[in-house]
Design an enzyme around this catalytic site. Structure first.
Site, PDB file in Angstrom:
ATOM      1  CB  CYS A   9     -13.082  52.689  -4.147  1.00  0.00           C
ATOM      2  SG  CYS A   9     -14.799  52.932  -3.636  1.00  0.00           S
ATOM      3  CB  SER A  39      27.276  22.507 -13.663  1.00  0.00           C
ATOM      4  OG  SER A  39      27.019  21.332 -14.384  1.00  0.00           O
ATOM      5  CE  LYS A  47      18.597  24.355  -8.707  1.00  0.00           C
ATOM      6  NZ  LYS A  47      17.928  24.944  -9.877  1.00  0.00           N
ATOM      7  CD  GLU A 107      31.192  25.957  -0.100  1.00  0.00           C
ATOM      8  OE1 GLU A 107      32.314  26.436   0.125  1.00  0.00           O
ATOM      9  OE2 GLU A 107      30.846  25.522  -1.216  1.00  0.00           O
ATOM     10  CB  CYS A 161     -15.595  50.781  -6.347  1.00  0.00           C
ATOM     11  SG  CYS A 161     -15.337  49.617  -4.990  1.00  0.00           S
ATOM     12  CG  ASP A 202      16.972  22.494 -12.425  1.00  0.00           C
ATOM     13  OD1 ASP A 202      17.873  22.740 -13.242  1.00  0.00           O
ATOM     14  OD2 ASP A 202      16.876  23.043 -11.307  1.00  0.00           O
ATOM     15  CE1 TYR A 214      32.450  28.378  -7.078  1.00  0.00           C
ATOM     16  CE2 TYR A 214      30.917  30.196  -6.776  1.00  0.00           C
ATOM     17  CZ  TYR A 214      31.512  29.235  -7.592  1.00  0.00           C
ATOM     18  OH  TYR A 214      31.161  29.149  -8.909  1.00  0.00           O
ATOM     19  CE  LYS A 239      22.614  25.297  -7.369  1.00  0.00           C
ATOM     20  NZ  LYS A 239      22.150  26.461  -8.159  1.00  0.00           N
ATOM     21  CE  LYS A 295      31.731  23.440  -3.334  1.00  0.00           C
ATOM     22  NZ  LYS A 295      32.512  24.695  -3.513  1.00  0.00           N
ATOM     23  CG  ASP A 301      16.795  28.646 -12.286  1.00  0.00           C
ATOM     24  OD1 ASP A 301      17.380  29.173 -11.328  1.00  0.00           O
ATOM     25  OD2 ASP A 301      16.903  29.036 -13.462  1.00  0.00           O
ATOM     26  CB  CYS A 338     -19.363  50.456  -3.080  1.00  0.00           C
ATOM     27  SG  CYS A 338     -18.159  51.712  -3.580  1.00  0.00           S
ATOM     28  CB  CYS A 389     -16.449  51.394  -0.282  1.00  0.00           C
ATOM     29  SG  CYS A 389     -15.699  49.994  -1.150  1.00  0.00           S
ATOM     30  CG  ASP A 409      19.545  32.542  -8.393  1.00  0.00           C
ATOM     31  OD1 ASP A 409      20.087  32.051  -9.394  1.00  0.00           O
ATOM     32  OD2 ASP A 409      18.349  32.855  -8.360  1.00  0.00           O
TER      33      ASP A 409
END
Length: 690
Positions: free
Chosen positions: A441, A89, A329, A124, A423, A44, A235, A126, A305, A40, A426, A447, A128
């Site tokens: 391992c 939007s 955001k 409020e 590993c 943006d 909403y 937001k 708002k 996003d 070691c 080790c 997703d």
């Protein structure tokens, strides 16, 4: 794909066209295909650059520009659904500081200069998720539609009806016609459970809850949507009419509208607040930011708002967005960067974890240079390779992880990741247990990566019981005093210990005494103290009593180990791997040479009965035995008594009123026996399973 802005030319005409093509392509992937390829934050950034260029060069504006529309076209397979009130939007404020709210408040105050006192807002979350429009006639749901391009969306009523939180019939006195707006989303716990189910079915997992929710809403088959755990919040109320078709608006504020939606039966998130002025907005931003990672669902910011509906109407709209609202955001939790290398780290318990070394990227409020890839299966499933562009996610204090790769940007000579066979710390053999995702391992005691955990376990009360040797002291011994393995503990003296932080002469001498006393132990304690994976206190006792001495255990084959009570293939392989390592053999010899000893035990191998090494499940009411008595006799005969029937079950001991376990056994063709058969088999050599 993710492209760097400096790859493009200086000509604004060319740049505008390139940005429009990018935004169209990725909007189509996001809204139509439900297959986002960029974050996003990246989208943006492109959008804001295009807005700035069009503002600076008005002659380049076009009605076809992404800045003049909201989202993507409806799929042909769905019926078109027109929005009487456009689903526009909200403008986004990307200043990820609380002070970012001030710019919005300053603009509102300028436009409403005749309003005295601070402006009142509703703040409020937001969400997703996926925006949805719900149409109700006489209180009954008749249509659900996606945003689409803001004017025409997709009719997805058949899927929305499967969501329990969306009311099919409203409560109370409801207007004749309603257009309610809200968000379809997926809770984090539901998302985790969904992906776990997808993995178990060997199917594609989802990148994030938003993608999973969008894909479910836009399924052609509502039965598939019904299997996805979707949730809903209302909403806003776009429009309400009475039976005569007249608009109804008895509410004067947005907050009153939210309360009315709740009264009608809609789920409304109760975390909104009515605040005043920039201080109120900033306070809400700070509060939600601090609580963001504890919420049961994903959000990517907050929304402000103007509360008064009269002031909203007065301010109206500009282009594609309301003038009276803004989305503020948070710092992006997902960003795109490039994999520079894939390293393998060794944890304190020996687990090998592939980790992506990244081109530094600012995500989740910090600069990230490493991100976990979890295990070999996850690397292959996500197909992450060195040089790939990848989406990296960081939420709160969670360790950053690579969510997905972007194969369009892959280098031609890229190669698949291969987990090392030894590993990296070691050099001991790295092995993967049957049916397990992790590679480990086998170095164990030698080790360096596992050293501190091994010492702490060795000294614990149920192991060697070295009183006073705790975690902080072991940290100092490992870091400052060269304790590299378990035998080194028995070389410590009071002078060395007294020089350590918070250790006086008396404490040092007490610890030396405790270390010396621990040399006199028992074989079960010693086996448990070695820290062999999957060997707990009970298994250590069974191993000790079965073999009688340590040498017999160390030389036992996997087949011989499987004869020990409750030792299955995974445990047997883990034991064999441990004792096959020369470094472990040397450490054990040094411990014995240091004086660690135990009384000799008489080997008491399990009796060989028809139930030896078998898994039995008990169900129903037996004629003369209680379940506890039957379990005790089965375990004494070498069986493992389990609680549920599976493909690994060898027998089901069934009595009266046997229920679902009997049905499952018959379905899996598991042999079913009764109490009488069990009595006979306990007195015989081999059961007749015919």
């Amino acid at each position: 794909m993710s492209q760097s802005l400096d790859l493009f030319g200086e000509d604004p005409t060319v740049r505008v066209q390139q940005l429009r093509e990018l935004l169209h392509e990725h909007a189509h992937r996001y809204y139509v295909l439900d297959d986002p390829q960029v974050t996003d934050a990246q989208y943006d950034a492109w959008f804001q650059e295009l807005e700035a260029l069009e503002k600076a060069h008005p002659e380049l504006r076009s009605s076809a520009s992404p800045t003049q529309r909201v989202g993507g076209h409806a799929l042909d397979v769905f019926a078109a659904a027109s929005h009487e009130v456009p689903m526009l939007s909200i403008r986004t404020e990307t200043d990820s500081r609380p002070e970012g709210a001030s710019a919005f408040n300053d603009r509102i105050c300028r436009e409403l200069s005749d309003v005295t006192g601070p402006i009142e807002y509703v703040a409020e979350l937001k969400f997703d998720g996926l925006a949805i429009s719900l149409i109700y006639e006489n209180g009954v749901l008749v249509r659900a539609a996606t945003r689409g391009d803001g004017m025409v969306g997709e009719d997805v009523t058949h899927n929305i009806r499967t969501i329990g939180q969306v009311p099919l019939k409203l409560r109370g006195d409801v207007p004749a016609w309603l257009d309610v707006r809200g968000e379809i989303y997926m809770r984090r716990d539901d998302f985790a459970a969904l992906n776990q189910r997808q993995r178990e079915l060997a199917q594609k997992t989802f990148v994030n809850p938003r993608n999973a929710a969008a894909g479910a809403v836009r399924q052609l088959d509502p039965r598939i949507a019904a299997q996805r755990p979707l949730s809903f919040f209302a909403y806003s109320l776009a429009l309400a009419r009475d039976h005569k078709g007249q608009t109804q608006q008895p509410w004067t504020t947005h907050a009153q509208t939210l309360q009315q939606l709740a009264d009608w039966g809609f789920p409304v998130c109760d975390r909104y607040r009515v605040v005043k002025g920039s201080e109120g907005l900033m306070g809400f931003y700070q509060l939600v930011s601090s609580e963001r990672d504890t919420l049961p669902f994903d959000i990517d910011g907050v929304v402000y708002k103007v509360n008064s509906l009269d002031l909203q109407r007065r301010m109206g709209f500009v282009s594609r967005e309301p003038r009276w609202a803004v989305a503020h955001k948070f710092p992006a939790q997902e960003m795109v960067t490039r994999v520079l290398a894939i390293d393998v780290q060794v944890g304190r318990t020996g687990k090998l974890t592939p980790v992506a070394r990244l081109q530094p990227v600012f995500v989740g409020g910090v600069t990230v240079t490493y991100a976990t890839l979890h295990n070999e299966d996850e690397v292959r499933r996500k197909d992450v390779r060195v040089g790939d562009s990848v989406i990296v996610r960081r939420a709160g204090d969670v360790i950053p992880e690579v969510v997905a790769s972007i194969p369009e940007n892959r280098l031609e000579n890229s190669v698949e990741f291969v987990m090392p066979h030894h590993c990296p710390v070691c050099g001991s053999e790295a092995f993967r247990e049957p049916g397990m995702a992790d590679v480990r391992c086998s170095g164990g005691l030698a080790c360096k990566a596992q050293r501190q955990e091994a010492l702490l376990h060795f000294a614990s009360r149920k192991a060697m019981n070295i009183e006073g040797l705790g975690e902080r002291l072991i940290e100092q011994l490992v870091e400052l005093h060269g304790v590299e393995s378990l035998p080194d503990l028995y070389q410590l003296n009071s002078d060395t210990l007294a020089s350590m932080e918070r250790m006086g002469d008396k404490s040092a001498q007490n610890l030396v005494t405790a270390i010396h006393q621990s040399k006199n132990t028992t074989l079960p304690r010693f086996i448990y103290a070695l820290g062999i994976r999957h060997v707990g206190e009970t298994t250590a006792k069974d191993l000790a009593h079965h073999f009688g001495d340590l040498s017999g255990l160390m030389q036992a084959t996997q087949e011989q180990l499987l004869q020990v009570r409750d030792v299955g293939p995974v445990v047997a392989q883990s034991i064999r791997h441990f004792f096959d390592q020369e470094v472990n053999q040397q450490a054990i010899q040094r411990l014995v040479d240091s004086g660690v000893h135990w009384p000799v035990l008489e080997a008491t191998a399990l009796p060989q009965t028809p139930f030896t090494g078998k898994t039995v499940v008990i169900t129903g009411t037996l004629p003369t035995w209680s379940r506890e008595e039957a379990k005790a006799m089965l375990e004494a005969a070498g069986a493992k008594v389990a609680g549920s029937v599976s493909k690994k079950t060898d027998f089901l001991l069934a009595g009266a009123d046997a229920g679902s376990k009997l049905e499952k056994a018959l379905e899996l063709a598991v042999p079913v026996i009764d109490e009488g058969q069990m009595r006979q088999w306990l007195q015989s050599d081999v059961p007749d399973q015919g």
